[in-house]
Design a protein around this motif. Structure first.
Motif, PDB file in Angstrom:
ATOM      1  N   LYS A   1      10.633   8.236  -8.293  1.00  0.00           N
ATOM      2  CA  LYS A   1      11.088   7.086  -9.072  1.00  0.00           C
ATOM      3  C   LYS A   1      11.357   5.898  -8.156  1.00  0.00           C
ATOM      4  CE  LYS A   1      14.383   6.481 -12.802  1.00  0.00           C
ATOM      5  NZ  LYS A   1      15.643   7.061 -13.253  1.00  0.00           N
ATOM      6  N   ASP A   2      12.522   5.983  -7.451  1.00  0.00           N
ATOM      7  CA  ASP A   2      12.875   4.856  -6.588  1.00  0.00           C
ATOM      8  C   ASP A   2      12.304   5.065  -5.191  1.00  0.00           C
ATOM      9  OD1 ASP A   2      14.556   3.346  -8.403  1.00  0.00           O
ATOM     10  OD2 ASP A   2      15.884   5.105  -8.304  1.00  0.00           O
ATOM     11  N   VAL A   3      11.793   3.971  -4.658  1.00  0.00           N
ATOM     12  CA  VAL A   3      11.291   4.009  -3.280  1.00  0.00           C
ATOM     13  C   VAL A   3      12.504   4.180  -2.368  1.00  0.00           C
ATOM     14  CG1 VAL A   3      10.058   2.721  -1.509  1.00  0.00           C
ATOM     15  CG2 VAL A   3       9.429   2.451  -3.902  1.00  0.00           C
ATOM     16  N   THR A   4      12.409   5.047  -1.364  1.00  0.00           N
ATOM     17  CA  THR A   4      13.564   5.252  -0.488  1.00  0.00           C
ATOM     18  C   THR A   4      13.855   3.965   0.285  1.00  0.00           C
ATOM     19  OG1 THR A   4      12.249   6.017   1.350  1.00  0.00           O
ATOM     20  CG2 THR A   4      13.009   7.707  -0.173  1.00  0.00           C
ATOM     21  N   LEU A   5      15.127   3.805   0.604  1.00  0.00           N
ATOM     22  CA  LEU A   5      15.524   2.598   1.333  1.00  0.00           C
ATOM     23  C   LEU A   5      14.923   2.588   2.730  1.00  0.00           C
ATOM     24  CD1 LEU A   5      19.244   2.472   0.139  1.00  0.00           C
ATOM     25  CD2 LEU A   5      17.330   1.096  -0.677  1.00  0.00           C
ATOM     26  N   ALA A   6      14.735   3.796   3.291  1.00  0.00           N
ATOM     27  CA  ALA A   6      14.100   3.894   4.613  1.00  0.00           C
ATOM     28  C   ALA A   6      12.705   3.287   4.552  1.00  0.00           C
ATOM     29  CB  ALA A   6      14.029   5.351   5.057  1.00  0.00           C
ATOM     30  N   SER A   7      11.981   3.561   3.461  1.00  0.00           N
ATOM     31  CA  SER A   7      10.634   2.997   3.300  1.00  0.00           C
ATOM     32  C   SER A   7      10.709   1.484   3.173  1.00  0.00           C
ATOM     33  CB  SER A   7       9.967   3.552   2.041  1.00  0.00           C
ATOM     34  OG  SER A   7       9.695   4.919   2.202  1.00  0.00           O
ATOM     35  N   LEU A   8      11.694   1.017   2.419  1.00  0.00           N
ATOM     36  CA  LEU A   8      11.800  -0.420   2.166  1.00  0.00           C
ATOM     37  C   LEU A   8      12.113  -1.222   3.426  1.00  0.00           C
ATOM     38  CD1 LEU A   8      13.693  -0.345  -1.248  1.00  0.00           C
ATOM     39  CD2 LEU A   8      11.344  -1.094  -0.871  1.00  0.00           C
ATOM     40  N   VAL A   9      12.883  -0.622   4.334  1.00  0.00           N
ATOM     41  CA  VAL A   9      13.216  -1.386   5.547  1.00  0.00           C
ATOM     42  C   VAL A   9      12.191  -1.176   6.652  1.00  0.00           C
ATOM     43  CG1 VAL A   9      15.693  -1.452   5.081  1.00  0.00           C
ATOM     44  CG2 VAL A   9      14.752   0.369   6.523  1.00  0.00           C
ATOM     45  N   ALA A  10      11.332  -0.176   6.483  1.00  0.00           N
ATOM     46  CA  ALA A  10      10.306   0.057   7.508  1.00  0.00           C
ATOM     47  C   ALA A  10       9.374  -1.146   7.546  1.00  0.00           C
ATOM     48  CB  ALA A  10       9.521   1.322   7.175  1.00  0.00           C
ATOM     49  N   ASP A  11       8.664  -1.303   8.677  1.00  0.00           N
ATOM     50  CA  ASP A  11       7.784  -2.460   8.811  1.00  0.00           C
ATOM     51  C   ASP A  11       6.626  -2.381   7.841  1.00  0.00           C
ATOM     52  OD1 ASP A  11       9.020  -3.951  11.031  1.00  0.00           O
ATOM     53  OD2 ASP A  11       8.760  -2.034  12.047  1.00  0.00           O
ATOM     54  N   GLN A  12       6.210  -1.174   7.552  1.00  0.00           N
ATOM     55  CA  GLN A  12       5.168  -0.993   6.547  1.00  0.00           C
ATOM     56  C   GLN A  12       5.431   0.325   5.845  1.00  0.00           C
ATOM     57  OE1 GLN A  12       1.204  -1.852   7.905  1.00  0.00           O
ATOM     58  NE2 GLN A  12       0.295  -0.719   6.211  1.00  0.00           N
ATOM     59  N   MET A  13       5.164   0.369   4.560  1.00  0.00           N
ATOM     60  CA  MET A  13       5.335   1.647   3.870  1.00  0.00           C
ATOM     61  C   MET A  13       4.079   1.992   3.090  1.00  0.00           C
ATOM     62  SD  MET A  13       7.794   0.980   0.647  1.00  0.00           S
ATOM     63  CE  MET A  13       7.661  -0.402  -0.436  1.00  0.00           C
ATOM     64  N   GLU A  14       3.838   3.283   3.070  1.00  0.00           N
ATOM     65  CA  GLU A  14       2.723   3.801   2.293  1.00  0.00           C
ATOM     66  C   GLU A  14       3.309   4.833   1.341  1.00  0.00           C
ATOM     67  OE1 GLU A  14      -0.318   2.702   2.351  1.00  0.00           O
ATOM     68  OE2 GLU A  14      -0.093   1.366   4.088  1.00  0.00           O
ATOM     69  N   SER A  15       2.606   5.116   0.269  1.00  0.00           N
ATOM     70  CA  SER A  15       3.174   6.005  -0.740  1.00  0.00           C
ATOM     71  C   SER A  15       3.137   7.471  -0.335  1.00  0.00           C
ATOM     72  CB  SER A  15       2.450   5.803  -2.064  1.00  0.00           C
ATOM     73  OG  SER A  15       1.070   5.990  -1.865  1.00  0.00           O
ATOM     74  N   THR A  16       2.196   7.835   0.535  1.00  0.00           N
ATOM     75  CA  THR A  16       2.077   9.252   0.916  1.00  0.00           C
ATOM     76  C   THR A  16       1.751   9.382   2.400  1.00  0.00           C
ATOM     77  OG1 THR A  16      -0.283   9.214   0.482  1.00  0.00           O
ATOM     78  CG2 THR A  16       1.120   9.894  -1.356  1.00  0.00           C
ATOM     79  N   PRO A  17       1.973  10.575   2.959  1.00  0.00           N
ATOM     80  CA  PRO A  17       1.573  10.823   4.354  1.00  0.00           C
ATOM     81  C   PRO A  17       0.082  10.591   4.562  1.00  0.00           C
ATOM     82  CG  PRO A  17       3.065  12.531   3.607  1.00  0.00           C
ATOM     83  CD  PRO A  17       2.743  11.705   2.401  1.00  0.00           C
ATOM     84  N   THR A  18      -0.716  10.950   3.542  1.00  0.00           N
ATOM     85  CA  THR A  18      -2.167  10.741   3.646  1.00  0.00           C
ATOM     86  C   THR A  18      -2.477   9.253   3.798  1.00  0.00           C
ATOM     87  OG1 THR A  18      -2.550  12.678   2.300  1.00  0.00           O
ATOM     88  CG2 THR A  18      -4.355  11.085   2.415  1.00  0.00           C
ATOM     89  N   ALA A  19      -1.824   8.457   2.964  1.00  0.00           N
ATOM     90  CA  ALA A  19      -2.034   7.013   3.040  1.00  0.00           C
ATOM     91  C   ALA A  19      -1.637   6.476   4.412  1.00  0.00           C
ATOM     92  CB  ALA A  19      -1.236   6.311   1.946  1.00  0.00           C
ATOM     93  N   CYS A  20      -0.570   7.054   4.973  1.00  0.00           N
ATOM     94  CA  CYS A  20      -0.123   6.643   6.314  1.00  0.00           C
ATOM     95  C   CYS A  20      -1.209   6.898   7.337  1.00  0.00           C
ATOM     96  CB  CYS A  20       1.122   7.429   6.731  1.00  0.00           C
ATOM     97  SG  CYS A  20       2.609   6.710   6.093  1.00  0.00           S
ATOM     98  N   ALA A  21      -1.770   8.124   7.268  1.00  0.00           N
ATOM     99  CA  ALA A  21      -2.802   8.504   8.232  1.00  0.00           C
ATOM    100  C   ALA A  21      -3.991   7.561   8.109  1.00  0.00           C
ATOM    101  CB  ALA A  21      -3.230   9.955   7.996  1.00  0.00           C
ATOM    102  N   LEU A  22      -4.383   7.269   6.868  1.00  0.00           N
ATOM    103  CA  LEU A  22      -5.541   6.390   6.651  1.00  0.00           C
ATOM    104  C   LEU A  22      -5.242   4.975   7.120  1.00  0.00           C
ATOM    105  CD1 LEU A  22      -6.676   7.688   3.155  1.00  0.00           C
ATOM    106  CD2 LEU A  22      -7.653   8.220   5.400  1.00  0.00           C
ATOM    107  N   CYS A  23      -3.994   4.556   6.896  1.00  0.00           N
ATOM    108  CA  CYS A  23      -3.587   3.218   7.330  1.00  0.00           C
ATOM    109  C   CYS A  23      -3.676   3.081   8.849  1.00  0.00           C
ATOM    110  CB  CYS A  23      -2.164   2.947   6.841  1.00  0.00           C
ATOM    111  SG  CYS A  23      -1.312   1.649   7.702  1.00  0.00           S
ATOM    112  N   LEU A  24      -3.265   4.148   9.539  1.00  0.00           N
ATOM    113  CA  LEU A  24      -3.282   4.110  11.005  1.00  0.00           C
ATOM    114  C   LEU A  24      -4.704   4.117  11.551  1.00  0.00           C
ATOM    115  CD1 LEU A  24      -0.399   6.606  11.810  1.00  0.00           C
ATOM    116  CD2 LEU A  24      -0.392   4.171  12.277  1.00  0.00           C
ATOM    117  N   THR A  25      -5.603   4.746  10.811  1.00  0.00           N
ATOM    118  CA  THR A  25      -6.954   4.913  11.360  1.00  0.00           C
ATOM    119  C   THR A  25      -7.983   3.995  10.734  1.00  0.00           C
ATOM    120  OG1 THR A  25      -7.341   6.696   9.793  1.00  0.00           O
ATOM    121  CG2 THR A  25      -6.596   7.320  11.980  1.00  0.00           C
ATOM    122  N   SER A  26      -7.563   3.199   9.729  1.00  0.00           N
ATOM    123  CA  SER A  26      -8.573   2.380   9.036  1.00  0.00           C
ATOM    124  C   SER A  26      -9.295   1.459  10.012  1.00  0.00           C
ATOM    125  CB  SER A  26      -7.919   1.575   7.924  1.00  0.00           C
ATOM    126  OG  SER A  26      -7.023   0.641   8.479  1.00  0.00           O
TER     127      SER A  26
END
Lengths: 504, 69
Positions: free
Chosen positions: A324-349
């Protein structure tokens, strides 16, 4: 299970309860040494390197119990049971109160648990300890709890009398009074409603600070090479991340940490601090976990953790799943992705693009090179043409000047020849004139010679003429003569004196 | 030496001219004087001819030198 794995399990459990890193309980070397030596008593255990009095007091009993359990052929025996086995085998022993309470304490330390209750009697003592009691709402049971003030702050939970909380910890005997106390390691609010309320309060606080502002965010490095990854060893997040990170030769250091519930806060913060000490070694910090309820994500809405992430020395990428709610840790991070998979793809795109770009470039390179060579060739041709053109012009100019010079030379030569000619002419004229003059002189001399011959008085006299003189004067007329005049007669060879006889 | 000789030739020619002038201007015949003048003129002719020959010879040498160059 082997003795080593039982000891490792013991270590993890103790570390989790104390909220410290597991190697601080026992190092792997300690565990290996214990498994090898299989100490039967305190003395033998104390001989192992790294086990001193303080460590023995904390974990000695537990370790000995596990070793003993294994030595009688049982495996994976919890410490409590092991102690029982030990107790059964030995004669009942008389112990001092201190020792008994100590033994009891050791036994109880294995009984970690999560306890839900309503807070009564809440006291903060000298900003060092927090004391409170938990009480069941329905049954008349009370559990006295104590917690270090530091850990209390770490939980980021605002507790007051009447708040319903879940406390996690282990029982401990307070020896001076022989009282049981629940050592709380972590505390969280109970129920989605309470958690949501705490979430909203913290959200507003952070929002007011500008913690979510886009201008506070750092851009992730385009080509991250060294990644610090904080996630749990269990769960799908790590697997998803590893599956999708691809093969780009990235250096990924895993900092394992619990991620479940508020109790994960200790490990998460310890891992963050461990990474923060080595930021020189990393380009980006990645924080991931799978999705979960507000309760299971509690640690990621913890104010302390959020603050660490917000001010982390290197860019932070968060991939914390949520319902439901995005975690506050995600909100303050420099970039947030919805899933670990998205993170991996973001790092390697970008790496992926770079790889494709590289393939394309590999194909293009020969053509680019050819084009470059062609271009240079043309430039060279042009340059050489210009050069030859200039050279020709130079040659022409040189020829022109040479001709001009030669023409001057010829002119002057002609002039000199002319001069020579005229000199010659002058010379010949001179000689002609001279010879003429000589001839003239010769003629003059000849004429003069003839003239002299003509005017020579002797020649006239020799022809028979004579010259008469009277009184010295030459006679030219008969009128001048009288009879008897004496006359002098000049002949060629002498003079006569004669007297005039008559005049006709 | 050459200069003197050249002068001599010019002088001789001048003297010859003087002798001619003398003869032209003579009203009375002075045989002795005339004879003297004739003798002088003859001598002048002789020396002049010699001198002229010398000059011609020298000229030939000079001419040959010029032609050589």
């Amino acid at each position: 299970m082997s003795l080593t794995s039982d000891l490792l399990h013991f270590r993890e459990q103790a570390a989790r309860l104390e909220g410290i890193e597991s190697f601080k309980v026992l190092s792997k070397a300690n565990i290996d040494a214990i498994a090898f030596a299989r100490p039967k008593n305190k003395e033998e255990l104390m001989q192992i390197k790294g086990i001193k009095e303080a460590r023995y007091r904390k974990y000695g009993q537990g370790i000995l119990a596990i070793v003993t359990a294994h030595s009688v052929g049982e495996s994976m025996v919890p410490q409590v049971e092991a102690a029982e086995v030990q107790g059964n085998k030995e004669e009942p022993q008389t112990l001092s109160v201190h020792d008994f309470l100590g033994a009891l304490d050791t036994e109880l330390s294995g009984m970690a648990g999560r306890v839900r209750g309503e807070v009564t009697e809440f006291t903060i003592w000298q900003k060092r300890m927090v004391f409170f009691s938990l009480k069941d709402t329905k049954e008349e049971s009370t559990l006295r709890c104590s917690m270090s003030y530091q850990n209390y702050l770490l939980t980021g939970t605002e507790v007051a009398i009447g708040t319903e909380v879940v406390a996690e910890g282990y029982p401990k005997i307070y020896k001076p009074r022989g009282e049981l106390s629940f050592q709380v390691m972590t505390l969280e609010l109970f129920g989605e409603g309470a958690l949501k309320k705490a979430y909203d309060i913290l959200y507003k606080k952070l929002e007011a600070k500008g913690a979510f502002d886009a201008n506070q965010k750092r851009t992730l490095p385009r080509y991250p090479e060294r990644i610090a990854l904080i996630t749990s060893l269990d769960g799908a997040a790590l697997g998803d991340f590893q599956t999708n990170i691809g093969r780009f030769g990235l250096k990924i250091d895993l900092y394992p940490s619990g991620v479940e519930g508020n109790r994960a806060i200790h490990e998460l913060i310890a891992s963050l601090q461990a990474v923060a000490k080595r930021t020189q070694e990393y380009d980006v910090l990645v924080l991931i976990r799978g999705g979960g309820s507000l309760e299971s994500l509690a640690a990621f809405n913890n104010e302390n953790l959020v603050e660490i992430i917000r001010t982390f020395p290197i860019p932070v990428l968060a991939g914390i799943g949520h319902e439901k709610d995005v975690t506050l840790a995600s909100l303050v991070a420099d970039q947030m992705e919805s899933t670990p998979t998205a993170c991996a793809l973001c790092l390697t795109s970008h790496w992926e693009n770079a790889r494709e770009g590289m393939y394309a470039f590999c194909e293009k390179l020969p053509r680019l090179f050819e084009a470059l060579v062609h271009e240079k060739k043309e430039l060279l041709t042009e340059a050489s043409q210009t050069f030859f053109f200039n050279l020709t012009a130079l040659k022409e100019a040189a020829t022109k000047y040479e001709q001009q010079f030669l023409s001057w030379v010829y002119t002057y030569q002609g002039y000199a020849q002319g001069e020579q000619e005229s000199l010659k002419n002058i010379g010949s004229q001179l000689s002609t004139r001279f010879l003429e003059r000589i001839s003239e002189v010769k003629n003059s001399l000849q004429n003069f010679s003839q003239y002299l011959a003509q005017v020579d008085p002797n020649r006239v006299l020799s022809l028979g003429y004579s010259i008469l003189r009277k009184q010295g004067k030459v006679l030219r007329s008969i009128q001048d003569v009288k009879a008897n005049d004496i006359l002098h007669i000049r002949l060629a060879d002498g003079t006569l004196v004669a007297s005039v006889k008559e005049i006709d | 030496m050459t200069a003197k000789k050249q002068e001599n030739l010019s002088e001789a020619l001048k003297k010859i001219q003087d002798i001619i002038t003398w003869f032209e201007g003579q009203q009375e015949v002075d045989v002795e004087k005339g004879l003297e003048k004739v003798k002088e003129g003859a001598a002048l002719i002789k020396t002049s001819r010699v001198r002229l020959q010398e000059i011609e010879n020298e000229f030939e040498i000079v001419k040959k030198d010029l032609e050589k160059e």
